[in-house]
Design a protein around this motif. Sequence first.
Motif, PDB file in Angstrom:
ATOM      1  N   GLY A   1       0.780  -1.237  -0.075  1.00 46.88           N
ATOM      2  CA  GLY A   1       0.099  -0.122   0.087  1.00 46.88           C
ATOM      3  C   GLY A   1       0.619   1.142   0.117  1.00 46.88           C
ATOM      4  N   ALA A   2       2.130   1.241   0.045  1.00 46.78           N
ATOM      5  CA  ALA A   2       2.823   2.286   0.185  1.00 46.78           C
ATOM      6  C   ALA A   2       4.061   2.304  -0.927  1.00 46.78           C
ATOM      7  CB  ALA A   2       3.301   2.260   1.657  1.00 46.78           C
ATOM      8  N   ASP A   3       3.629   1.705  -2.116  1.00 45.70           N
ATOM      9  CA  ASP A   3       4.494   1.924  -3.364  1.00 45.70           C
ATOM     10  C   ASP A   3       5.767   1.142  -3.196  1.00 45.70           C
ATOM     11  OD1 ASP A   3       3.025   3.618  -4.870  1.00 45.70           O
ATOM     12  OD2 ASP A   3       4.521   5.320  -4.856  1.00 45.70           O
ATOM     13  N   GLY A   4       5.781  -0.125  -2.485  1.00 46.38           N
ATOM     14  CA  GLY A   4       6.656  -0.965  -2.276  1.00 46.38           C
ATOM     15  C   GLY A   4       7.806  -0.831  -1.413  1.00 46.38           C
ATOM     16  N   ARG A   5       7.474   0.338  -0.480  1.00 45.15           N
ATOM     17  CA  ARG A   5       8.480   1.093   0.478  1.00 45.15           C
ATOM     18  C   ARG A   5       8.931  -0.200   1.379  1.00 45.15           C
ATOM     19  NH1 ARG A   5       7.600   2.949   5.299  1.00 45.15           N
ATOM     20  NH2 ARG A   5       5.378   3.102   4.756  1.00 45.15           N
ATOM     21  N   ARG A   6      10.071  -0.294   1.768  1.00 48.62           N
ATOM     22  CA  ARG A   6      10.717  -1.343   2.643  1.00 48.62           C
ATOM     23  C   ARG A   6      10.037  -1.007   4.139  1.00 48.62           C
ATOM     24  NH1 ARG A   6      16.418  -4.070   2.535  1.00 48.62           N
ATOM     25  NH2 ARG A   6      15.852  -4.025   0.688  1.00 48.62           N
ATOM     26  N   VAL A   7       9.281  -1.874   4.701  1.00 48.15           N
ATOM     27  CA  VAL A   7       8.398  -1.967   5.952  1.00 48.15           C
ATOM     28  C   VAL A   7       9.165  -2.991   6.752  1.00 48.15           C
ATOM     29  CG1 VAL A   7       6.241  -2.468   7.207  1.00 48.15           C
ATOM     30  CG2 VAL A   7       6.503  -1.397   4.618  1.00 48.15           C
ATOM     31  N   ALA A   8       9.649  -2.484   8.054  1.00 50.56           N
ATOM     32  CA  ALA A   8      10.113  -3.427   9.115  1.00 50.56           C
ATOM     33  C   ALA A   8       8.922  -4.532   9.475  1.00 50.56           C
ATOM     34  CB  ALA A   8      10.585  -2.654  10.176  1.00 50.56           C
ATOM     35  N   VAL A   9       9.138  -5.688   9.667  1.00 54.07           N
ATOM     36  CA  VAL A   9       8.379  -6.629  10.248  1.00 54.07           C
ATOM     37  C   VAL A   9       8.453  -6.567  11.917  1.00 54.07           C
ATOM     38  CG1 VAL A   9       7.933  -8.978  10.539  1.00 54.07           C
ATOM     39  CG2 VAL A   9       8.615  -8.050   8.178  1.00 54.07           C
ATOM     40  N   ALA A  10       7.322  -6.104  12.371  1.00 53.00           N
ATOM     41  CA  ALA A  10       7.247  -5.899  13.723  1.00 53.00           C
ATOM     42  C   ALA A  10       7.865  -7.468  14.401  1.00 53.00           C
ATOM     43  CB  ALA A  10       5.709  -5.619  14.280  1.00 53.00           C
ATOM     44  N   VAL A  11       8.576  -7.248  15.494  1.00 55.36           N
ATOM     45  CA  VAL A  11       8.927  -8.424  16.444  1.00 55.36           C
ATOM     46  C   VAL A  11       7.744  -8.635  17.408  1.00 55.36           C
ATOM     47  CG1 VAL A  11      10.219  -9.392  17.803  1.00 55.36           C
ATOM     48  CG2 VAL A  11      11.174  -8.066  16.104  1.00 55.36           C
ATOM     49  N   PRO A  12       6.742  -9.676  17.502  1.00 60.53           N
ATOM     50  CA  PRO A  12       5.697  -9.835  18.220  1.00 60.53           C
ATOM     51  C   PRO A  12       6.379 -10.052  19.772  1.00 60.53           C
ATOM     52  CG  PRO A  12       5.367 -11.198  16.277  1.00 60.53           C
ATOM     53  CD  PRO A  12       6.854 -10.729  16.407  1.00 60.53           C
ATOM     54  N   THR A  13       5.780  -9.603  20.746  1.00 57.57           N
ATOM     55  CA  THR A  13       6.148  -9.496  22.012  1.00 57.57           C
ATOM     56  C   THR A  13       6.216 -11.071  22.446  1.00 57.57           C
ATOM     57  OG1 THR A  13       3.976  -9.463  22.689  1.00 57.57           O
ATOM     58  CG2 THR A  13       5.107  -7.287  22.683  1.00 57.57           C
ATOM     59  N   THR A  14       5.516 -11.946  21.815  1.00 61.23           N
ATOM     60  CA  THR A  14       5.480 -13.489  22.372  1.00 61.23           C
ATOM     61  C   THR A  14       6.655 -13.891  21.787  1.00 61.23           C
ATOM     62  OG1 THR A  14       4.278 -13.664  20.096  1.00 61.23           O
ATOM     63  CG2 THR A  14       2.888 -13.849  22.132  1.00 61.23           C
TER      64      THR A  14
END
Lengths: 355, 355, 355, 355
Positions: free
Chosen positions: A335-348
């Motif tokens: 949704g952001a023109d292919g911008r690199r997005v960090a993968v959130a590290v789940p708290t689990t």
Amino acid sequence: MRPQAHASLPPVRLAVVGTGYWGPNLIRNARELDCFDLQAVCDLREEILVRVRSRYPGVRTTTRLDDIMSDDAIEAVVIATPVSTHYDIAAAALAAGKHVLVEKPLAGSLDMAARLAADASARGLVLLPGHTFLYSPPVNLIAGMIARGELGDIYFASTSRVNLGLHQSDVSVIWDLAPHDFSILRYWFGEIPLSATATGRACILPGVADVAFVSLEFPHGVVAHTELSWLAPAKLRRTTIVGSQRMVIYDDTSPEPVRIYDSGVLLESPQSFGEFKLTYRTGDILSPRVEPTEPLSLELRDFHDAIRTGSEPRSSATIGVEVVSMIEAAEQSLGADGRRVAVAVPTTTAAAGHL
Amino acid sequence: MRPQAHASLPPVRLAVVGTGYWGPNLIRNARELDCFDLQAVCDLREEILVRVRSRYPGVRTTTRLDDIMSDDAIEAVVIATPVSTHYDIAAAALAAGKHVLVEKPLAGSLDMAARLAADASARGLVLLPGHTFLYSPPVNLIAGMIARGELGDIYFASTSRVNLGLHQSDVSVIWDLAPHDFSILRYWFGEIPLSATATGRACILPGVADVAFVSLEFPHGVVAHTELSWLAPAKLRRTTIVGSQRMVIYDDTSPEPVRIYDSGVLLESPQSFGEFKLTYRTGDILSPRVEPTEPLSLELRDFHDAIRTGSEPRSSATIGVEVVSMIEAAEQSLGADGRRVAVAVPTTTAAAGHL
Amino acid sequence: MRPQAHASLPPVRLAVVGTGYWGPNLIRNARELDCFDLQAVCDLREEILVRVRSRYPGVRTTTRLDDIMSDDAIEAVVIATPVSTHYDIAAAALAAGKHVLVEKPLAGSLDMAARLAADASARGLVLLPGHTFLYSPPVNLIAGMIARGELGDIYFASTSRVNLGLHQSDVSVIWDLAPHDFSILRYWFGEIPLSATATGRACILPGVADVAFVSLEFPHGVVAHTELSWLAPAKLRRTTIVGSQRMVIYDDTSPEPVRIYDSGVLLESPQSFGEFKLTYRTGDILSPRVEPTEPLSLELRDFHDAIRTGSEPRSSATIGVEVVSMIEAAEQSLGADGRRVAVAVPTTTAAAGHL
Amino acid sequence: MRPQAHASLPPVRLAVVGTGYWGPNLIRNARELDCFDLQAVCDLREEILVRVRSRYPGVRTTTRLDDIMSDDAIEAVVIATPVSTHYDIAAAALAAGKHVLVEKPLAGSLDMAARLAADASARGLVLLPGHTFLYSPPVNLIAGMIARGELGDIYFASTSRVNLGLHQSDVSVIWDLAPHDFSILRYWFGEIPLSATATGRACILPGVADVAFVSLEFPHGVVAHTELSWLAPAKLRRTTIVGSQRMVIYDDTSPEPVRIYDSGVLLESPQSFGEFKLTYRTGDILSPRVEPTEPLSLELRDFHDAIRTGSEPRSSATIGVEVVSMIEAAEQSLGADGRRVAVAVPTTTAAAGHL
């Protein structure tokens, strides 16, 4: 594979909620396995329940979810409903003290997935997301090779999962198909990616991407690329893994699902600046025999064992949450023109000490 | 294909510069075609020129480029040297008043490529970048289908060009392999993309990407995705084109290089909000017979005709410049974490009224 | 395909005898089709009947054949027992006035097969040998092409039906596998062969040929060759038909089961003695879409319609007898050093005016 | 492979007679190999000799066979003319004291082939029939496996060599194509068959069989079956070898020409009468890397070494005669309604102590 406990332990009393595309397979396996006692099936459509009763005499059916949740004889619930309902039903089942196997993806958002995982953990209940491929013999054969270092350093993986198939009207092809590849990649490489980059297009339904190309970058350097599409002339289920020692092609639709190429390229060192000497090696190709065990049956046994012995299922709640985190990042990038997005590290993930 | 003029017009007196990987094919074709008179071959390595003389008696050889440039009998020069030398040699040949066929990519930067094109144009000389695939019968069969609308609206294309092959030490896999796919896509769709997005990895040589995944977005909406790699267990040359009416798989390594799938999906309208009715259609598959003509021979004939008749060659200088512009954008994106990079519109493109 | 009568006519009350390899498919289809009322199942093994009762509540089961034969409510019997028992059971069912569908081959000898056919005919009962491939959509697509002359003159057919499979201990691979190919060839070409020639070997069990190569010569000149084996590294189901206009490859295991090659060779005439001018033509290849209908379901519907309307089933008793005649000739040849053996023309064939 | 002598020994002075389909390959190899000194080329067509001279300056050409035979500088002659001329030209060359490599089949009849072999033997000259497949790396890889017993007992072999190709007007498809398969089978199994059985049809040219099915029975029990055709929709070069321990598929047209299946079936013993227990085993599949050496180059080196060292060439005169004997038996069977015909044991075979 570890020794399986289900043989000697009492069967788990089970209900299945949802009898759409995948539900019938779950019901059939649950009936055929000694480690389960299928007691009830719930679906909104009475006309389907009629068929369930005729095919499986002795199984109770209901259109009311409460009948399941309030039935203390039922120890565990298998949820095979649309993704948008996963959270509510799974949360209700956990609240009712029942173990839960929920189809992939675990929930429709990282937040909801993480809450389910935390809830199950707090209550001491099993929460198993249905990442069936983690029980597939070819996937595990490759996992073993990677773990034993037989591929050398993994450079990259490239996967294609495409054919002319059923469009979803509410979620993109990423939510629909990526759980397969993302869970496999997560399982093989033992870590979640740092970032996702995605491009694609909504060709048919406005706003619903039906083709997507997702790149994932993993902490140890592996790059993975995933092509996903509901629009393609021919079915493709092809995953290539390129390592420094060997390369593998995995194709679930082939009579030879795993092909191991004893090929590679060597960079000889030391070299003076700017001088590179590469040696290409092309060797034998091996198609190892793969056991034809049905992955869903292994998954259900793992669910039973986790309930009866407290073991962590291979398809753990942690993995389920991580896969949703990967999907969210890919969707955001799309949704952001292919911008690199960090993968959130789940708290689990952090809590489980996985990172 | 238009009527070919070469039959009736006098042959072009030719020199070939560079006898590495591709040069021998050019020499062989130039000798076999009546429309050329191969006069000289230039290479830095005398030991190779010995073999050229033994194989092609009567052809002069030299290690000095000046011998070619200063020879007024030579009308045209074919340049098959490393990319980094394209600009200097081509510029010298144009300055000497000679027509030029230069191997792809046209030059090592958009700026240099554009200057060559402008120079050729100003001098009224032919500048043909060697995008041989534009003369490939399967590529043209598909181009015809697209032009006649037989695929319907084109949704997307996905290409893979991978195998275990020769690493370049100075340029990335994009500079090496993308000219093939980029020139084909540019030719099929008749426009240059708006932007490029690229991810990849330098697995073997530091700083030299040997695997790359490039997405291109075209003005009319088509998305194209290109997988390029020097590292793969098995050769893949697979291009999928998905249209609203038909889909095509093009595989240059197959005995059936073009397969046309009469399949698609229809969105029925009008639909009330949120209600979608899709109809999937799976029909016949056709593998049309494709002429086994050698593309390089057609390319050389086109070069001759352009010289003798003033026609625009199919692989025009404009396309050559545009392909370099696409490469530059992809390279920039690769170096910028996959950020979307606009593809510069060459001035030649604008001047030629192509946009 | 002719209009199907089963929709409007009352269901046939049915019993199934034999629940081994193929029986369960017959039971499942008989249950799912509205045109049958599955009343009883007979098998010698009580432990299997238990499962039948649990899966199909309401179906009576018995280990005694007499219970079936003496039950006047049962109109038709489906027989899926070992070949050696076909004659006795089918004869008993006909004697009891019941219509019979008996698995292929119709009986263990031409004599017995012919007596069953004559008996059914005399009593006005349907006798349908289970040559399921005659109801296969790809087989019928090809039958239509042949009938319409689209292949031109048929020159020859070559078939391979091999893989590593279940040996029979009492009959050769010809009795086991040839009924498939022989019935298809008989159906396509509309005539029974004049002669059979067979070679082979009993590799594993003494006296039981597990690989055989059979040549058949048809009255109109077509030669057909059939390779049959229980011993082969990879599954092959490949039939090639070579005609003067087109050629076809039929492979039941492929996603593209029928491939039509618009290729051929022309002998130009007139030619002076000893002078031949041949022109080879290689054209398009077409993989027509084939309906995925289950052949067994169509076979059972045909059985119903034959019973209710008196129509001749596509897999007629005549064809069943002829296939047994072909098998007997091939077996005799195999036992006689490959000597050419005439295929006996069954009296039913002559009576039916087929020759 | 034994150490090759050609490196250190003087080159053989050579002439090539016949420049049709295969001759140019022989000329090219003879020129490129240091172990030969190509002196002359003979063909009846002056227009072809012009091209030979232009391509290979320094090579003498002639349309008169006598010029070759009477030239004492020429030590060896390579004959690549139509089969009907093999005997006369080879006999003349041997009479002139020259070593002979003659294309397959060695001669047009067993009698002529045997006379050539006897003649060469009496004169101490090398006579090498051009069974190039005996030098093919895949064929030799399989030969090694068989010799080492890795396939276990060989049960049978089945080969297909078909496609839409050039009809011969004077000899059947057996004379044209069988030399390939027959020489390979003879080489692998180390014995000539006892008998041949053949069926087929002359579809296009009256009297010239263009499709044939040949069964061979070998002394140690192996059965081999060969399908040969000039009329087939798709090229097939598939040989299956079934052994008790392993099975192999050899396909010269595949990038994986040899595939080894670790599969089989075991008959457990002892068994009481009529009781058989079979165990099927399906294991890994291996595609070993095969050297891409050109077989023709190895064949020519073997010719050189045989001339210079007196070694027996792998493709010996004995094998050449035996292959012709196999062909004659197959042809006789084809002409005799498929009757089993004994393969004559050539006197050279007996003399060489091969049986």
